[in-house]
Structure formats: C-alpha cells, structure tokens
Design a protein around this motif. Sequence first.
Motif, PDB file in Angstrom:
ATOM      1  N   LEU A   1    -101.636-134.399   3.535  1.00  0.00           N
ATOM      2  CA  LEU A   1    -102.683-133.893   2.649  1.00  0.00           C
ATOM      3  C   LEU A   1    -103.757-134.962   2.429  1.00  0.00           C
ATOM      4  N   PRO A   2    -105.020-134.552   2.288  1.00  0.00           N
ATOM      5  CA  PRO A   2    -106.101-135.521   2.126  1.00  0.00           C
ATOM      6  C   PRO A   2    -106.195-136.047   0.692  1.00  0.00           C
ATOM      7  N   VAL A   3    -105.453-137.097   0.428  1.00  0.00           N
ATOM      8  CA  VAL A   3    -105.331-137.637  -0.923  1.00  0.00           C
ATOM      9  C   VAL A   3    -105.638-139.140  -0.888  1.00  0.00           C
ATOM     10  N   GLN A   4    -106.207-139.645  -1.979  1.00  0.00           N
ATOM     11  CA  GLN A   4    -106.444-141.088  -2.074  1.00  0.00           C
ATOM     12  C   GLN A   4    -105.125-141.851  -2.145  1.00  0.00           C
ATOM     13  N   THR A   5    -105.137-143.102  -1.704  1.00  0.00           N
ATOM     14  CA  THR A   5    -103.978-143.973  -1.897  1.00  0.00           C
ATOM     15  C   THR A   5    -104.455-145.294  -2.486  1.00  0.00           C
ATOM     16  N   ALA A   6    -103.549-145.993  -3.169  1.00  0.00           N
ATOM     17  CA  ALA A   6    -103.887-147.260  -3.820  1.00  0.00           C
ATOM     18  C   ALA A   6    -103.700-148.424  -2.853  1.00  0.00           C
ATOM     19  N   LEU A   7    -104.626-149.379  -2.920  1.00  0.00           N
ATOM     20  CA  LEU A   7    -104.518-150.584  -2.099  1.00  0.00           C
ATOM     21  C   LEU A   7    -103.784-151.668  -2.876  1.00  0.00           C
ATOM     22  N   PRO A   8    -102.939-152.457  -2.199  1.00  0.00           N
ATOM     23  CA  PRO A   8    -102.241-153.529  -2.905  1.00  0.00           C
ATOM     24  C   PRO A   8    -103.183-154.662  -3.298  1.00  0.00           C
ATOM     25  N   THR A   9    -102.878-155.294  -4.416  1.00  0.00           N
ATOM     26  CA  THR A   9    -103.619-156.489  -4.829  1.00  0.00           C
ATOM     27  C   THR A   9    -103.181-157.672  -3.959  1.00  0.00           C
ATOM     28  N   THR A  10    -103.791-158.816  -4.189  1.00  0.00           N
ATOM     29  CA  THR A  10    -103.419-160.019  -3.416  1.00  0.00           C
ATOM     30  C   THR A  10    -101.958-160.400  -3.644  1.00  0.00           C
ATOM     31  N   SER A  11    -101.399-159.965  -4.781  1.00  0.00           N
ATOM     32  CA  SER A  11     -99.976-160.264  -5.047  1.00  0.00           C
ATOM     33  C   SER A  11     -99.058-159.139  -4.576  1.00  0.00           C
ATOM     34  N   GLY A  12     -99.643-158.108  -3.906  1.00  0.00           N
ATOM     35  CA  GLY A  12     -98.820-157.041  -3.330  1.00  0.00           C
ATOM     36  C   GLY A  12     -98.515-155.888  -4.262  1.00  0.00           C
ATOM     37  N   GLN A  13     -99.099-155.895  -5.470  1.00  0.00           N
ATOM     38  CA  GLN A  13     -98.855-154.811  -6.425  1.00  0.00           C
ATOM     39  C   GLN A  13     -99.917-153.719  -6.276  1.00  0.00           C
ATOM     40  N   LEU A  14     -99.549-152.470  -6.616  1.00  0.00           N
ATOM     41  CA  LEU A  14    -100.506-151.364  -6.519  1.00  0.00           C
ATOM     42  C   LEU A  14    -101.319-151.189  -7.804  1.00  0.00           C
ATOM     43  N   MET A  15    -100.928-151.921  -8.868  1.00  0.00           N
ATOM     44  CA  MET A  15    -101.638-151.852 -10.140  1.00  0.00           C
ATOM     45  C   MET A  15    -101.688-153.243 -10.754  1.00  0.00           C
ATOM     46  N   SER A  16    -102.740-153.507 -11.501  1.00  0.00           N
ATOM     47  CA  SER A  16    -102.844-154.781 -12.212  1.00  0.00           C
ATOM     48  C   SER A  16    -103.224-154.505 -13.660  1.00  0.00           C
TER      49      SER A  16
END
Length: 351
Positions: free
Chosen positions: A82-97
């Motif tokens: 499905l055409p859905v957005q995805t989150a990019l990892p931060t420099t520490s590898g987390q998807l949220m900060s």
Amino acid sequence: MSVKHAIPNFSQPQVAELVKRLFRLTTSEIHSLPSYDDQNFYVAAVEGGEYVLKIMNSVHSKDFNLIAVQTYAMSFLRQNGLPVQTALPTTSGQLMSLEEMDCGYGCQKYLVRLLTFLPGTTISKVSLTPQLQYETGKTAARMDKILQEMEHPHLGSLQRNTFTWSLSRVPLLESYIHLLDGDPLQEVVQSVIHQYKTSVVRKRSSFRKCIIHGDFNDLNVLAQPDESDDYRLSGILDFGDMHTGYYIHELAIAMVYMISEHPQPVEAVGESFLSGWESVLPLNDAEKECLYLLVLSRCCQILVLASHSATLHPENAEYHMIFHKKGVCILHRLWELGKEQVEKVWFQSDA
C-alpha cells in the motif's frame, strides 16, 4: 494540560536544525503543511529527497507506545503493497526522537519523526470519478484486512477507550450539544444520537472487530494522474487516529468524506465507493442495517467536535471548519432523503 497549550510552534530555522542534527540532512526548502493539533513541515534536502517532518503535540507525545504502533503499522502496510509513508531512522537508529522545547507554555517534550514524502494531490482537489471512488473504497478495505495480520508488542495501546473521535463514542456528543444552541440542526443531531443509542448499540455485537485507520478522509488520500490522465490513488496519510474498532466504522467514516466531494453524493458513493469496499469486505446484515445511522453519526461528530475545537483553537478555526461545513451539508442531505431512500440507492445492486 489542554491540547491547546500542547501544540508545537517550531520555527523554520528550528526545523532545519532538527533535521540536520537528527538526520544529517541539510534543508534546501521548508514550508508548513496543514495539521489538526500537531505541526507538519515539507522538507526538501540538499542531499536529495523530499520528506515530511511531523512534530506531535506534547500531550500525544507522552503516549510513546501508541505512536510506536502507528509508525510500525505504516511500515507494515508499505511492505504489503500500500502507498503509505514510512519513518526514517535518526542518526542513533531510532524512528522517533523526543525533543524538548519552550513553545510559549514552558519547556515541553515533543515526539519528532521524519516521514517519506508521497507525491500526489489530495482527492479533495481532483475529479472523483466512479473508477477512483471504486479504487479508493477497495483500498480502504484492503488496508483494514492487512492491518489484521499485524503483530506488535504494544497492539493493546490501540484500544483507545477514551478516544473522542471513535464511532463507539457518539453518546459523548451530548456533553457538547449546547454548542449548537440556535442551530437548526441541533434537533437532528439529538435525534441521531438517540437512534444511535437505541438501534446501533444493540447490534454492535454483530459488527466485525478490527484495527482501523480512523480518519480515511479526502485530505488524507492522495491521487496522481496515470498515463490516460485518469487519477489513480497514490497515497494514504496520517495514522494518528488509528484505533481498535470495527470494519463498519472505517467504512462509515470514509463514506462521509467521499460523499462530500461529489455533486451527486448519495448516488456516487452507492455506485462506486461502497462497491469497491464490498469487493473486498462484503457487509453482514447488522453492518448493512446500521451504515446509514453510522454515517449520520460521523456527520454529527464532525459538526459538534469541529465547533468545540474551533472554540478551543480560534487561531486554527478555518482548518476545523472545513470539516464542519462538510458535516452540515451531508447531514442535511441524508436526513432529508431518509434511511429507506438512501439504502435503496446504496444497496441497489442487492435488489
């Protein structure tokens, strides 16, 4: 704390700093995007690529597990085509900060995610042909079916029993009904709430439970022209209202917004969007019986809760009243036609 005092107010230079520090990207363009109670920014990077930086309000930012599930759901749907957005990892590898900032109400913490950017135009701005309606209905049903296969340690956080916009919470509108004093629709809203309590609630045990997007509206669905210049669905946005509910709730919510985009609303949705949905998830008898009232109930939620939000956030009233106007128009139209007439159109292929 009220959500009003929790809405982030990051400046463009602060956004550029966040993107640089967390994702090692240098911004070449930033502009704000509409949002209900968060902050969204379009970001283009010198290194290439387009993104959406989403900054959650500080109240919802406290519900880390819920947002983690929503973020994972987006990735899961993407993996399933499905055409859905995805989150990019931060420099520490987390998807949220979790970022701390004083936005005028003292230092608060805001969850930040950088999401992929989906090209396209919201279907509120394109010609909603029967084919696009059908495809949109089919995609909405496919999305819910795929979500039932999802596994995550915090799935329980989707059991949002106090979520105001859930279609299970329609009786809650009675607390806000005074906001419609003097509005000729107040009587209609009261009647719909009464019918919901007497008719829908007793049939709920026959509804099929599932995880739903919860806000499949005409501003959250994107389309792009294909090679023949017809529009094709190209994106599904904003999983912030995702919760455990029922298939029929997802359908009713989506239908309200699809109806609002068509000059012949009842006919168009009966012939196309609903057909697309039922090509994947045919309705059972109880669901079919309650669809009309659930669509009306969503209109009432839009009407009442948008009025409530506009009083809380006068600075964002124009955004809230987009939904208010749609709710008013559809409630008028469907109420005047009546259940029997509307169902005759929606389910004519069953005759």
